[in-house]
Enzyme design. Structure first.
Site, PDB file in Angstrom:
ATOM      1  N   TYR A 142       0.235   5.294 -12.428  1.00 55.25           N
ATOM      2  CA  TYR A 142       1.270   5.235 -13.077  1.00 55.25           C
ATOM      3  C   TYR A 142       1.563   6.699 -13.648  1.00 55.25           C
ATOM      4  CZ  TYR A 142       1.397   0.269 -12.392  1.00 55.25           C
ATOM      5  OH  TYR A 142       1.428  -0.863 -12.058  1.00 55.25           O
ATOM      6  N   ASN A 165      11.424  -2.708  -8.482  1.00 56.40           N
ATOM      7  CA  ASN A 165      11.426  -2.168  -7.048  1.00 56.40           C
ATOM      8  C   ASN A 165      12.263  -3.269  -6.388  1.00 56.40           C
ATOM      9  OD1 ASN A 165      11.318  -0.966  -4.718  1.00 56.40           O
ATOM     10  ND2 ASN A 165       9.177  -1.237  -4.533  1.00 56.40           N
ATOM     11  N   CYS A 173       5.310   0.188  -3.972  1.00 55.12           N
ATOM     12  CA  CYS A 173       4.973   0.227  -5.485  1.00 55.12           C
ATOM     13  C   CYS A 173       3.525  -0.718  -5.683  1.00 55.12           C
ATOM     14  CB  CYS A 173       5.906  -0.377  -6.184  1.00 55.12           C
ATOM     15  SG  CYS A 173       6.438  -2.131  -5.700  1.00 55.12           S
ATOM     16  N   HIS A 174       3.046  -1.228  -4.434  1.00 58.50           N
ATOM     17  CA  HIS A 174       1.741  -1.641  -4.539  1.00 58.50           C
ATOM     18  C   HIS A 174       0.553  -0.880  -4.732  1.00 58.50           C
ATOM     19  CE1 HIS A 174       2.544  -1.568  -0.338  1.00 58.50           C
ATOM     20  NE2 HIS A 174       1.307  -1.316  -0.295  1.00 58.50           N
ATOM     21  N   GLU A 200      -4.573  -2.324   3.772  1.00 57.96           N
ATOM     22  CA  GLU A 200      -4.516  -0.667   4.134  1.00 57.96           C
ATOM     23  C   GLU A 200      -5.698   0.054   3.756  1.00 57.96           C
ATOM     24  OE1 GLU A 200      -1.251   0.726   1.450  1.00 57.96           O
ATOM     25  OE2 GLU A 200       0.185  -0.784   2.315  1.00 57.96           O
TER      26      GLU A 200
END
Length: 203
Positions: A142, A165, A173-174, A200
C-alpha cells in the site's frame, strides 16, 4: 419407438423455455442497443472465485462485482449512478468474459478491454491507474502504491481506494499487500485474494 419418462419430458420443456428466454433477451438487448436505450449491459460469469457480475457502458467495462457485494445491490447502484437503462445483455460482454476465462485458465496475464472509470474519481482514480502497473505474478505494498500515486503518506487512502475498486480482478487490487507481507483486506474476501495470488504465482 423411444419412450421418454415424465422427468425427461419436463427437463426438455425447461431447456426449450430457457433457450426461448435467452433468444428473447438477446433480441430485446439488440433492439435496445439499436435504439440507443442500452446504457449499461450486464452478465454474470462463473469463476474459481465465485460468480462475477460484469457490467459495461458504451465506453467500456464499468463494474466487476463479487457475489458477496450483492449483485442486485450493485445493479441498483449502477442504475442510480449511471442510468436506469440497465439490461442483461450477455453478448455485449463476450469479449471481457473471454478474457477473464483465459485469465483463470492461466493463458492471459494482461487485460486489454476498454475501461470506463467513471465510478472512481480524484485520488481513487489515480490509485487505479497505478494498480494496473503491478505486473502479473508480482505484488506491491500500500505504501509503494501511495508513493507511486504521488502521496507517500496516503497509505490509508490507498487502502480505501482498493476496497472500493469498481473493477476488481481486471484492475488488480488483489496484488496490493501490507508492508509486513500480510494480505490485507479485499473486496472479494481474503480467500479470493489468496486464490488469485496463488494462481498468479505471487503467493
Amino acid at each position: 419407438m423411444i419412450e421418454h419418462t415424465p422427468d425427461q419430458v419436463l427437463a426438455s420443456l425447461r431447456a426449450d423455455d430457457a433457450s426461448a428466454l435467452a433468444r428473447l433477451r438477446d433480441r430485446l438487448a439488440d433492439e435496445a442497443d439499436r435504439a440507443n436505450l442500452l446504457d449499461v449491459a450486464y452478465r454474470t460469469l462463473d469463476t474459481p472465485v465465485g460468480p462475477l457480475l460484469l457490467a459495461a457502458t458504451p465506453a467500456g467495462l464499468v463494474r466487476v462485482a463479487y457475489a458477496r457485494e450483492g449483485h442486485d445491490a450493485v445493479l441498483q447502484d449502477l442504475a442510480d449512478r449511471i442510468s436506469p437503462r440497465v439490461l442483461q445483455a450477455p453478448r455485449r460482454l463476450d469479449s471481457v468474459a473471454r478474457q477473464l476465462e483465459e485469465y483463470f485458465a492461466r493463458t492471459r496475464t494482461v487485460f486489454d478491454a476498454p475501461l470506463d472509470l467513471r465510478l472512481a474519481s480524484g485520488f481513487r482514480r489515480e490509485v487505479l491507474q497505478h494498480l494496473r502497473e503491478i505486473a502479473y505474478g508480482s505484488t506491491g505494498s500500500y505504501a509503494q502504491v501511495a508513493a507511486a500515486a504521488g502521496s507517500p503518506r496516503a497509505v490509508r487512502a490507498v487502502g480505501s481506494a482498493c476496497a472500493r475498486n469498481p473493477l476488481p480482478v481486471v484492475v488488480p487490487c488483489h496484488r496490493v499487500i501490507r508492508s509486513d507481507g500480510a494480505l490485507g483486506d479485499y473486496v472479494g474476501g481474503t480467500e479470493a485474494k489468496r486464490t488469485l495470488l496463488a494462481m498468479e504465482g505471487a503467493a
